[in-house]
Design a protein around this motif. Structure first.
Motif, PDB file in Angstrom:
ATOM      1  N   LEU A  46       0.758  -1.195   0.073  1.00 10.31           N
ATOM      2  CA  LEU A  46      -0.236  -0.056  -0.068  1.00 10.31           C
ATOM      3  C   LEU A  46       0.827   1.280  -0.043  1.00 10.31           C
ATOM      4  O   LEU A  46       1.857   1.430   0.948  1.00 10.31           O
ATOM      5  CB  LEU A  46      -0.892   0.062   1.138  1.00 10.31           C
ATOM      6  CG  LEU A  46      -1.739   1.262   1.633  1.00 10.31           C
ATOM      7  CD1 LEU A  46      -2.834   1.265   0.271  1.00 10.31           C
ATOM      8  CD2 LEU A  46      -2.490   1.126   2.769  1.00 10.31           C
ATOM      9  N   ALA A  48       1.281   4.920   0.915  1.00  9.85           N
ATOM     10  CA  ALA A  48       0.374   6.073   1.801  1.00  9.85           C
ATOM     11  C   ALA A  48       1.164   7.338   1.513  1.00  9.85           C
ATOM     12  O   ALA A  48       2.239   7.676   1.733  1.00  9.85           O
ATOM     13  CB  ALA A  48       0.405   5.489   3.188  1.00  9.85           C
ATOM     14  N   ARG A  82      -4.293  11.668  -8.686  1.00 11.78           N
ATOM     15  CA  ARG A  82      -5.407  10.793  -9.210  1.00 11.78           C
ATOM     16  C   ARG A  82      -5.259  10.859 -10.895  1.00 11.78           C
ATOM     17  O   ARG A  82      -5.317   9.786 -11.555  1.00 11.78           O
ATOM     18  CB  ARG A  82      -6.683  11.367  -8.876  1.00 11.78           C
ATOM     19  CG  ARG A  82      -6.971  11.179  -7.536  1.00 11.78           C
ATOM     20  CD  ARG A  82      -8.805  11.146  -7.408  1.00 11.78           C
ATOM     21  NE  ARG A  82      -9.055  10.688  -6.158  1.00 11.78           N
ATOM     22  CZ  ARG A  82      -9.295  11.425  -5.150  1.00 11.78           C
ATOM     23  NH1 ARG A  82      -9.682  12.749  -5.435  1.00 11.78           N
ATOM     24  NH2 ARG A  82      -9.719  10.877  -4.071  1.00 11.78           N
ATOM     25  N   ARG A  95      -2.014   0.163  -5.242  1.00 10.32           N
ATOM     26  CA  ARG A  95      -2.896   0.678  -4.381  1.00 10.32           C
ATOM     27  C   ARG A  95      -2.452   1.756  -3.397  1.00 10.32           C
ATOM     28  O   ARG A  95      -1.233   1.831  -2.801  1.00 10.32           O
ATOM     29  CB  ARG A  95      -3.113  -0.448  -3.185  1.00 10.32           C
ATOM     30  CG  ARG A  95      -3.918  -1.638  -3.847  1.00 10.32           C
ATOM     31  CD  ARG A  95      -4.309  -2.616  -2.688  1.00 10.32           C
ATOM     32  NE  ARG A  95      -2.799  -3.067  -2.082  1.00 10.32           N
ATOM     33  CZ  ARG A  95      -2.844  -3.169  -0.725  1.00 10.32           C
ATOM     34  NH1 ARG A  95      -3.623  -2.897   0.139  1.00 10.32           N
ATOM     35  NH2 ARG A  95      -1.433  -3.541  -0.148  1.00 10.32           N
ATOM     36  N   TRP A  96      -3.320   2.898  -3.324  1.00  8.36           N
ATOM     37  CA  TRP A  96      -2.681   4.125  -2.701  1.00  8.36           C
ATOM     38  C   TRP A  96      -3.774   4.867  -1.924  1.00  8.36           C
ATOM     39  O   TRP A  96      -5.024   4.642  -2.197  1.00  8.36           O
ATOM     40  CB  TRP A  96      -1.896   4.954  -3.524  1.00  8.36           C
ATOM     41  CG  TRP A  96      -2.841   5.805  -4.708  1.00  8.36           C
ATOM     42  CD1 TRP A  96      -3.302   5.126  -5.892  1.00  8.36           C
ATOM     43  CD2 TRP A  96      -3.547   6.888  -4.778  1.00  8.36           C
ATOM     44  NE1 TRP A  96      -4.167   5.956  -6.541  1.00  8.36           N
ATOM     45  CE2 TRP A  96      -4.288   6.983  -5.665  1.00  8.36           C
ATOM     46  CE3 TRP A  96      -3.621   7.915  -3.616  1.00  8.36           C
ATOM     47  CZ2 TRP A  96      -5.197   8.272  -6.022  1.00  8.36           C
ATOM     48  CZ3 TRP A  96      -4.467   9.096  -3.850  1.00  8.36           C
ATOM     49  CH2 TRP A  96      -5.291   9.265  -5.023  1.00  8.36           C
ATOM     50  N   GLU A  97      -3.501   5.476  -0.905  1.00 14.28           N
ATOM     51  CA  GLU A  97      -4.350   6.355   0.172  1.00 14.28           C
ATOM     52  C   GLU A  97      -3.831   7.919   0.045  1.00 14.28           C
ATOM     53  O   GLU A  97      -2.253   7.798  -0.018  1.00 14.28           O
ATOM     54  CB  GLU A  97      -4.336   5.642   1.395  1.00 14.28           C
ATOM     55  CG  GLU A  97      -5.097   4.317   1.344  1.00 14.28           C
ATOM     56  CD  GLU A  97      -5.117   3.962   2.652  1.00 14.28           C
ATOM     57  OE1 GLU A  97      -5.556   2.870   3.004  1.00 14.28           O
ATOM     58  OE2 GLU A  97      -4.427   4.354   3.860  1.00 14.28           O
ATOM     59  N   HIS A  99      -2.781  10.904   2.774  1.00 11.75           N
ATOM     60  CA  HIS A  99      -3.513  11.279   4.146  1.00 11.75           C
ATOM     61  C   HIS A  99      -2.826  12.884   4.498  1.00 11.75           C
ATOM     62  O   HIS A  99      -1.733  13.172   3.806  1.00 11.75           O
ATOM     63  CB  HIS A  99      -2.814  10.262   5.009  1.00 11.75           C
ATOM     64  CG  HIS A  99      -3.165   8.854   4.849  1.00 11.75           C
ATOM     65  ND1 HIS A  99      -4.055   8.773   6.008  1.00 11.75           N
ATOM     66  CD2 HIS A  99      -2.702   7.916   4.203  1.00 11.75           C
ATOM     67  CE1 HIS A  99      -4.371   7.255   5.630  1.00 11.75           C
ATOM     68  NE2 HIS A  99      -3.489   6.885   4.599  1.00 11.75           N
TER      69      HIS A  99
END
Length: 153
Positions: A46, A48, A82, A95-97, A99
Motif C-alpha cells: 500500500l 500511503a 489521481r 493501491r494508494w491512499e 493522508h
C-alpha cells in the motif's frame, strides 16, 4: 523426540506492506512519490501518500488563512496523484491512499509512519541550502532509526 519444523520459502511476502511517502508539491517530493509508487507496485504494498500541513501562526498574523491555503495544496496534490494513477491504469496498478497531517514536516511524517504502521519511508532530498547545516527532514528520519528511509534526489 524432537519436533521438526518444516521451513518453507515464502515467495514475495518479505517486502514492505505499507510504504509512506512525504509530498509537499516540490519537484523532489514528486520524484519521491514516483519512486515510492514503483516500489509499492513491485512489492504489492500500500502506498500511503502523506502531505503534512504546516501550522503557521505567523501567517495568520499577516492576514493569510493558512488552513485554506494548505487545504488547497492538499487538494491539488490529490488531483495530481489521481491524474497520474488514471494515466497508468491498466499498465501499472498501485493501491494508494492520501493522508494529511498537521505540524512540521518531520513530526508529521513520524506520526504518519507510526499511525499507518509503515514498513518504509520515502522522501525527497531537501532543496533548501540551509538544510545542509541544520539537517533536513530526511536526515532526521534516518537518525530516528525506526524505519528504512529512502531519500530520492
Amino acid at each position: 523426540m524432537t519436533e521438526q519444523h518444516s521451513h518453507r520459502f515464502e515467495r514475495g511476502t518479505d517486502g514492505p506492506k505499507v510504504i509512506v511517502v512525504g509530498v509537499d508539491g516540490s519537484d523532489s517530493s514528486l520524484r519521491a512519490a514516483a519512486y515510492a509508487a514503483g516500489l509499492a507496485r513491485r512489492q504489492h504494498a500500500l502506498l500511503a501518500v502523506v502531505y503534512v500541513q504546516p501550522v503557521l501562526a505567523a501567517g495568520a498574523a499577516l492576514g493569510v488563512t493558512v488552513a485554506e491555503t494548505t487545504d488547497e495544496i492538499a487538494e491539488d496534490l490529490v488531483a495530481q496523484i489521481r491524474e497520474s494513477a488514471e494515466r497508468l491504469k491498466g499498465i501499472f496498478e498501485v493501491r494508494w491512499e492520501f493522508h494529511t497531517f498537521r505540524g512540521d514536516p518531520y513530526n508529521g511524517l513520524v506520526t504518519a509512519a507510526d499511525e499507518l504502521k509503515a514498513d518504509a519511508v520515502v522522501v525527497g532530498a531537501s532543496e533548501q541550502a540551509g538544510h545542509r547545516i541544520v539537517g533536513s527532514v530526511a536526515v532526521r528520519l534516518v537518525k530516528a532509526g525506526r524505519w528504512p528511509v529512502t531519500v530520492v534526489p
